[in-house]
Design a protein around this motif. Structure first.
Motif, PDB file in Angstrom:
ATOM      1  N   LEU A  42      39.574  15.219  58.057  1.00  0.00           N
ATOM      2  CA  LEU A  42      40.494  16.341  57.883  1.00  0.00           C
ATOM      3  C   LEU A  42      39.740  17.637  57.602  1.00  0.00           C
ATOM      4  O   LEU A  42      40.125  18.703  58.082  1.00  0.00           O
ATOM      5  CB  LEU A  42      41.481  16.047  56.753  1.00  0.00           C
ATOM      6  CG  LEU A  42      42.519  14.964  57.039  1.00  0.00           C
ATOM      7  CD1 LEU A  42      43.279  14.587  55.772  1.00  0.00           C
ATOM      8  CD2 LEU A  42      43.471  15.394  58.140  1.00  0.00           C
ATOM      9  N   ARG A  43      38.672  17.551  56.836  1.00  0.00           N
ATOM     10  CA  ARG A  43      37.896  18.741  56.492  1.00  0.00           C
ATOM     11  C   ARG A  43      37.297  19.394  57.729  1.00  0.00           C
ATOM     12  O   ARG A  43      37.184  20.614  57.816  1.00  0.00           O
ATOM     13  CB  ARG A  43      36.784  18.368  55.516  1.00  0.00           C
ATOM     14  CG  ARG A  43      36.022  19.551  54.959  1.00  0.00           C
ATOM     15  CD  ARG A  43      34.844  19.106  54.120  1.00  0.00           C
ATOM     16  NE  ARG A  43      33.792  18.465  54.897  1.00  0.00           N
ATOM     17  CZ  ARG A  43      32.890  19.117  55.630  1.00  0.00           C
ATOM     18  NH1 ARG A  43      32.908  20.422  55.702  1.00  0.00           N
ATOM     19  NH2 ARG A  43      31.958  18.449  56.298  1.00  0.00           N
ATOM     20  N   LEU A  50      45.147  21.499  61.364  1.00  0.00           N
ATOM     21  CA  LEU A  50      45.793  21.052  60.122  1.00  0.00           C
ATOM     22  C   LEU A  50      47.259  21.479  60.089  1.00  0.00           C
ATOM     23  O   LEU A  50      48.119  20.722  59.648  1.00  0.00           O
ATOM     24  CB  LEU A  50      45.045  21.605  58.908  1.00  0.00           C
ATOM     25  CG  LEU A  50      43.667  21.017  58.641  1.00  0.00           C
ATOM     26  CD1 LEU A  50      42.947  21.812  57.553  1.00  0.00           C
ATOM     27  CD2 LEU A  50      43.763  19.553  58.267  1.00  0.00           C
ATOM     28  N   ALA A  51      47.530  22.687  60.570  1.00  0.00           N
ATOM     29  CA  ALA A  51      48.912  23.187  60.596  1.00  0.00           C
ATOM     30  C   ALA A  51      49.789  22.302  61.482  1.00  0.00           C
ATOM     31  O   ALA A  51      50.965  22.071  61.161  1.00  0.00           O
ATOM     32  CB  ALA A  51      48.940  24.627  61.079  1.00  0.00           C
ATOM     33  N   GLU A  59      45.484  21.331  50.797  1.00  0.00           N
ATOM     34  CA  GLU A  59      46.213  20.085  50.563  1.00  0.00           C
ATOM     35  C   GLU A  59      45.457  18.843  51.026  1.00  0.00           C
ATOM     36  O   GLU A  59      45.962  17.732  50.853  1.00  0.00           O
ATOM     37  CB  GLU A  59      47.562  20.130  51.289  1.00  0.00           C
ATOM     38  CG  GLU A  59      48.472  21.233  50.815  1.00  0.00           C
ATOM     39  CD  GLU A  59      49.694  21.384  51.689  1.00  0.00           C
ATOM     40  OE1 GLU A  59      50.759  21.683  51.125  1.00  0.00           O
ATOM     41  OE2 GLU A  59      49.591  21.219  52.926  1.00  0.00           O
ATOM     42  N   ILE A  60      44.270  19.009  51.564  1.00  0.00           N
ATOM     43  CA  ILE A  60      43.534  17.869  52.137  1.00  0.00           C
ATOM     44  C   ILE A  60      43.336  16.757  51.110  1.00  0.00           C
ATOM     45  O   ILE A  60      43.618  15.589  51.382  1.00  0.00           O
ATOM     46  CB  ILE A  60      42.195  18.314  52.742  1.00  0.00           C
ATOM     47  CG1 ILE A  60      42.439  19.156  53.992  1.00  0.00           C
ATOM     48  CG2 ILE A  60      41.320  17.109  53.071  1.00  0.00           C
ATOM     49  CD1 ILE A  60      41.171  19.747  54.599  1.00  0.00           C
TER      50      ILE A  60
END
Length: 68
Positions: A42-43, A50-51, A59-60
Motif C-alpha cells: 500500500l505504501r 489509494l483513492a 489510513e494505510i
C-alpha cells in the motif's frame, strides 16, 4: 457393542505447553510478516491508486491492522 468417543487433544505437561507456545509465536510471526508486506504494498501505491481503494496515505496503517 463398541463405541468410540472423539475428544479434542489438549496440551499436557511442560513440553505440550511449550510446544503450544512456540506454535503461537510462530503464527504471530507469520501474521506480522504478512501485515508488513501489505503495508509495503500500500505504501508503494500512488495517492490516486489509494483513492481508488477509498483510502488516504494516512489510513494505510489502520487498513493493514484491520486486514485490508
Amino acid at each position: 457393542m463398541a463405541t468410540i468417543t472423539a475428544t479434542p487433544t489438549r496440551e499436557f505437561g511442560l513440553f505440550g505447553r511449550m510446544g503450544a507456545a512456540v506454535s503461537k509465536v510462530g503464527a504471530a510471526i507469520v501474521e506480522a510478516r504478512q501485515m508488513a508486506a501489505r503495508y509495503e504494498q500500500l505504501r508503494r501505491m500512488s495517492n490516486s491508486e489509494l483513492a481508488k481503494l477509498g483510502c488516504t496515505r494516512d489510513e494505510i496503517a489502520q487498513l493493514v491492522v484491520r486486514g485490508l
